[in-house]
Design a protein around this motif. Structure first.
Motif, PDB file in Angstrom:
ATOM      1  N   ASN A 215      -5.412  -8.214   8.093  1.00  0.00           N
ATOM      2  CA  ASN A 215      -3.829  -8.124   7.683  1.00  0.00           C
ATOM      3  C   ASN A 215      -3.052  -8.159   6.625  1.00  0.00           C
ATOM      4  O   ASN A 215      -1.631  -8.337   6.478  1.00  0.00           O
ATOM      5  CB  ASN A 215      -3.160 -10.091   8.882  1.00  0.00           C
ATOM      6  N   GLN A 216      -3.237  -8.129   5.144  1.00  0.00           N
ATOM      7  CA  GLN A 216      -3.714  -8.238   3.955  1.00  0.00           C
ATOM      8  C   GLN A 216      -3.569  -6.458   3.395  1.00  0.00           C
ATOM      9  O   GLN A 216      -3.060  -6.472   2.659  1.00  0.00           O
ATOM     10  CB  GLN A 216      -3.789  -8.781   3.474  1.00  0.00           C
ATOM     11  N   CYS A 217      -3.412  -5.941   5.156  1.00  0.00           N
ATOM     12  CA  CYS A 217      -4.048  -4.530   4.583  1.00  0.00           C
ATOM     13  C   CYS A 217      -5.040  -4.563   3.283  1.00  0.00           C
ATOM     14  O   CYS A 217      -4.708  -3.711   2.559  1.00  0.00           O
ATOM     15  CB  CYS A 217      -2.716  -3.614   4.337  1.00  0.00           C
ATOM     16  N   ALA A 218      -5.637  -5.018   3.627  1.00  0.00           N
ATOM     17  CA  ALA A 218      -7.193  -4.714   1.637  1.00  0.00           C
ATOM     18  C   ALA A 218      -7.185  -3.818   1.939  1.00  0.00           C
ATOM     19  O   ALA A 218      -9.295  -4.084   1.331  1.00  0.00           O
ATOM     20  CB  ALA A 218      -7.732  -6.314   1.697  1.00  0.00           C
ATOM     21  N   GLY A 219      -7.605  -3.092   2.981  1.00  0.00           N
ATOM     22  CA  GLY A 219      -9.103  -2.599   3.591  1.00  0.00           C
ATOM     23  C   GLY A 219      -9.410  -1.553   1.976  1.00  0.00           C
ATOM     24  O   GLY A 219     -10.221  -1.160   0.930  1.00  0.00           O
ATOM     25  N   PRO A 220      -8.339  -0.464   1.034  1.00  0.00           N
ATOM     26  CA  PRO A 220      -8.026   0.228   0.061  1.00  0.00           C
ATOM     27  C   PRO A 220      -9.327  -0.624  -1.311  1.00  0.00           C
ATOM     28  O   PRO A 220      -9.906  -0.081  -1.717  1.00  0.00           O
ATOM     29  CB  PRO A 220      -6.761   0.251  -0.150  1.00  0.00           C
ATOM     30  N   ASP A 221      -8.322  -1.464  -1.145  1.00  0.00           N
ATOM     31  CA  ASP A 221      -9.068  -2.510  -2.268  1.00  0.00           C
ATOM     32  C   ASP A 221     -10.567  -2.923  -1.984  1.00  0.00           C
ATOM     33  O   ASP A 221     -11.244  -2.894  -3.208  1.00  0.00           O
ATOM     34  CB  ASP A 221      -8.177  -3.641  -2.166  1.00  0.00           C
ATOM     35  N   SER A 227     -17.197   0.309  -3.116  1.00  0.00           N
ATOM     36  CA  SER A 227     -17.757   1.606  -3.792  1.00  0.00           C
ATOM     37  C   SER A 227     -18.273   0.922  -5.549  1.00  0.00           C
ATOM     38  O   SER A 227     -19.580   1.098  -5.710  1.00  0.00           O
ATOM     39  CB  SER A 227     -16.907   2.505  -3.718  1.00  0.00           C
ATOM     40  N   ARG A 228     -17.774   0.465  -6.221  1.00  0.00           N
ATOM     41  CA  ARG A 228     -17.876   0.161  -7.875  1.00  0.00           C
ATOM     42  C   ARG A 228     -18.861  -0.616  -7.906  1.00  0.00           C
ATOM     43  O   ARG A 228     -19.263  -0.374  -8.553  1.00  0.00           O
ATOM     44  CB  ARG A 228     -16.438  -0.052  -8.173  1.00  0.00           C
ATOM     45  N   SER A 325      -6.663  -9.991  -5.755  1.00  0.00           N
ATOM     46  CA  SER A 325      -7.272 -10.814  -6.235  1.00  0.00           C
ATOM     47  C   SER A 325      -8.721 -10.366  -6.835  1.00  0.00           C
ATOM     48  O   SER A 325      -9.566 -10.130  -7.317  1.00  0.00           O
ATOM     49  CB  SER A 325      -8.429 -12.038  -4.929  1.00  0.00           C
ATOM     50  N   LEU A 326      -9.209  -9.014  -5.973  1.00  0.00           N
ATOM     51  CA  LEU A 326     -10.385  -8.191  -5.746  1.00  0.00           C
ATOM     52  C   LEU A 326     -10.125  -7.292  -6.746  1.00  0.00           C
ATOM     53  O   LEU A 326     -10.903  -6.760  -7.260  1.00  0.00           O
ATOM     54  CB  LEU A 326     -10.802  -7.798  -4.454  1.00  0.00           C
TER      55      LEU A 326
END
Length: 540
Positions: A215-221, A227-228, A325-326
Motif C-alpha cells: 500500500n506504500q508502493c515500497a516495491g522498488p525500494d 538486491s544490494r 526507511s529501507l
C-alpha cells in the motif's frame, strides 16, 4: 462572505470522490440513494449496477487496486447495506480504502416510521475506520474526511449514511481547502543508527514483507535494498510480487500453508536479523505466532500502525514509511556476504519440490497449465478454499497486486467480482479468477453483470463437488463426513446461459485448448476443471 453557486449535498460527496481519482461506483440502488447515484454520474463516476451488494464491494476493491483511488460501494437502506457487511468487513481486515455510501431515512421520519429502519452506523462502526451521518452544512468536510481517513495509515473502509432529504439539500458549491498530504516519515535518530548497525553486523538477514509495504508502493525500494545487501524476501500472500518472484532472492509467499512453513519457518528462525517490512500478520496462520524471540534475535518491524495484534514482537518497532526507511537504513553501507553456506538455494529447492508442477492432472496441474497459457502480466484473483492456498504458493507474481484475494477475512465469493472489477478498470490486461465450485455458486449471478458491462475475464472453477478444505480438516479430526459434499453442476453451461463462453476440462490438453479459446473470445469465459475429491491431500 463570497456567495458561490449551490449544489446538492450529494454532489459535494461525488465531486470530492472524483477529485480523489474515483471513476467507478458499484452497487444496487433503492429509492433512498437515487440522488447519490445521480450525483455520482453527474460528477463523472460511472455507476455499475451489480446483482448483490457483496459483489459490489469486491468490484470496488478491484478498482482501488488498479487506480489507487478509494473504491466506492453504494447500498440502499436496511437489507441493501446489510447485504454488503461481508465486503465491508473484508475491506477492514484486508486494508482496503472503501467508501461505503448508504441511504437512510431522515431523523424526524425515523421517530414514527420503522419499515426497514435500523441503526446502520451502529452495525458498521466495528468494521469501519469511521462512520458519518451526512449533514448539509458539513457535507464538504465529511466527504474530505472520508477520503483522508480511508487512505491514511492502514487503509480501510469509511461509511457515510446519507439521509434522503439531506442528499438533495443545497450547499455552497465551493468546498473548503482539502487536507494536505502527510509527508512520508522514515526511521530516524537513535533507532535508525541501531538499525544500521544491526545491518552491518548481520550475515543471515531475512525480510518478511506484507500489505503495508504494498500500500506504500515500497516495491522498488525493497527490491533495491534486498538486491544490494543479498537479503532473501518472504512475502505474505497479499504482498506477492513486491519482489519479482522470479528473483533469485525471492522465497515466495507464506500465509496458510503448513507445507510451505516446514521450510520457511526454520529458515526464518536461523536468521540473525529479521526485517519486517510492512508485515501485517492478520494474513498468517497460527504457526507464525511468536516464531522468534526479539531478545535473542534482532528484529526490525516497520509498519503503518502500532502492534496491537501481539502475533510477534520486535526489538525495534517503528511506525514509518517502509520504502523511505529501507533507503535510510541502507544509505552508504557496504554490503557483506550473506547466507554463505547456500541456504537460500537450498530452501528454494525444497519449496520447489514441495509444490511440484509436473502432475498429470489435478489442482496443481490446473494452476501450472493456466500460468503457462497466460501472459506474464496477467492479473489473477483467488477465492478462499484449498485451491487458494495452493495457488498462493505456486502462482508466480512479477509485480505487486498480481494475485488479488481475501487473505485476512478469507471470505468465499470474492474471486469472481474481484476479477470483474479488474477487467473493467484495466481492459488491456488478461484477467483470470480461480474459484472452488462452492464459492462460484455463491456469486454466479454476477455473470449477468459481466455480460452487461462487456468485460472478458476468464473464470476458472475447480470442480470436486466438495468443500475441499473443510472436508480435509474434517478427516484430519476423524469426524464423520457431513455437510461438506454437494452435487455436480454444469458450470460451463452456466457461463453460456449468461451469454458467455463455457468449457469443461478433464486434462491438461483440454484446459490448454479452453485457455486459448478464452483469450480469443469476445466475451467472458467459464472453464470448469473437473478434479478428484481429496486432490489437495498432502499438497498444502
Amino acid at each position: 462572505m463570497t456567495v458561490h453557486d449551490t449544489i446538492r449535498a450529494a454532489d459535494a460527496i461525488a465531486r470530492r470522490l472524483y477529485a480523489a481519482g474515483c471513476r467507478h461506483a458499484f452497487g444496487m440502488p433503492g429509492g433512498e440513494v437515487l440522488t447519490l447515484v445521480d450525483a455520482l454520474e453527474a460528477a463523472g463516476i460511472a455507476f455499475v449496477l451489480c446483482k448483490h451488494e457483496n459483489a459490489a464491494g469486491f468490484m470496488a476493491e478491484a478498482a482501488w487496486h488498479q487506480s489507487g483511488a478509494p473504491g466506492i460501494m453504494v447500498a440502499t437502506i436496511g437489507p441493501g447495506i446489510l447485504n454488503g457487511v461481508n465486503a465491508i468487513a473484508n475491506a477492514h481486515q484486508d486494508r482496503v480504502p472503501l467508501i461505503v455510501l448508504s441511504g437512510c431515512v431522515d431523523a424526524d421520519e425515523a421517530e414514527t416510521y420503522t419499515h426497514q429502519v435500523l441503526d446502520q452506523q451502529a452495525v458498521l462502526r466495528p468494521i469501519t475506520k469511521a462512520t458519518f451521518r451526512l449533514s448539509a452544512g458539513a457535507a464538504h468536510v465529511i466527504a474530505d474526511k472520508a477520503v483522508g481517513i480511508a487512505l491514511e495509515g492502514r487503509p480501510g473502509p469509511v461509511h457515510i449514511d446519507v439521509p434522503i432529504s439531506v442528499a438533495d439539500t443545497q450547499v455552497d458549491g465551493k468546498p473548503p481547502a482539502p487536507r494536505g498530504k502527510t509527508a512520508k516519515a522514515a526511521l530516524a535518530g537513535n533507532d535508525l543508527e541501531r538499525a544500521r548497525r544491526w545491518l552491518t553486523e548481520a550475515h543471515r538477514p531475512v525480510i518478511i514483507a506484507g500489505v503495508d509495504a504494498v500500500n506504500q508502493c515500497a516495491g522498488p525500494d525493497l527490491t533495491y535494498f534486498a538486491s544490494r545487501f543479498g537479503i532473501p524476501v518472504i512475502t505474505t500472500y497479499k504482498a506477492k510480487g513486491l519482489l519479482d518472484e522470479t528473483h533469485t532472492l525471492s522465497l515466495g509467499a507464506a500465509g496458510l500453508s503448513p507445507l510451505a512453513d516446514q521450510h520457511l519457518l526454520p529458515f526464518v528462525q536461523s536468521a540473525d536479523l529479521i526485517l519486517c517490512v510492512g508485515y501485517d500478520p492478520i494474513e498468517m496462520r497460527p504457526g507464525w505466532r511468536d516464531v522468534w524471540d526479539p531478545r535473542e534475535t534482532h528484529v526490525i518491524d516497520i509498519t503503518a500502525a502500532p502492534n496491537h495484534h501481539y502475533m510477534h514482537q520486535a526489538s525495534l518497532p517503528a511506525i514509518a514509511d517502509c520504502g523511505a526507511s529501507l533507503a535510510a537504513i541502507g544509505a552508504e553501507i557496504d554490503p557483506v556476504q550473506t547466507w554463505p553456506d547456500g541456504e537460500i538455494k537450498a530452501v528454494k529447492a525444497a519449496l520447489a519440490a514441495a509444490f511440484p508442477t509436473d502432475d498429470d492432472w489435478g489442482p496443481a496441474a490446473v494452476i501450472d497449465t493456466c500460468q503457462k497459457s497466460l501472459p506474464n502480466d496477467t492479473i489473477a484473483t483467488a477465492d478462499s478454499g484449498a485451491h487458494r492456498i495452493l495457488l498462493s504458493q505456486m502462482w508466480t507474481c512479477q509485480t505487486p497486486r498480481g494475485l488479488l484475494q481475501s487473505s485476512a477475512l478469507c471470505t468465499m465469493g470474492c474471486a469472481l467480482p474481484l476479477a470483474m472489477g479488474t477487467a473493467l478498470c484495466t481492459p488491456e490486461r488478461t484477467v483470470v479468477s480461480f474459484s472452488g465450485d462452492a464459492g462460484f455458486l455463491m456469486i454466479a449471478g454476477e455473470l449477468a453483470t459481466a455480460k452487461e458491462i462487456g468485460i472478458k475475464p476468464i473464470f476458472v472453477v475447480f470442480v470436486d463437488a466438495s468443500l475441499a478444505l473443510i472436508e480435509l480438516k474434517q478427516r484430519q479430526r476423524q469426524l464423520r463426513n457431513a455437510a461438506v459434499e454437494f452435487g455436480h453442476h454444469d458450470f460451463a453451461a452456466m457461463g453460456r446461459a449468461f451469454g458467455g463462453a463455457g468449457h469443461t476440462a478433464t486434462n491438461r490438453t483440454e484446459l490448454e485448448t479452453a485457455m486459448r479459446a478464452a483469450q480469443d473470445a469476445d466475451t467472458f469465459s467459464v472453464i470448469a476443471c473437473i478434479i478428484e475429491r481429496g486432490a489437495y491431500d498432502g499438497r498444502i
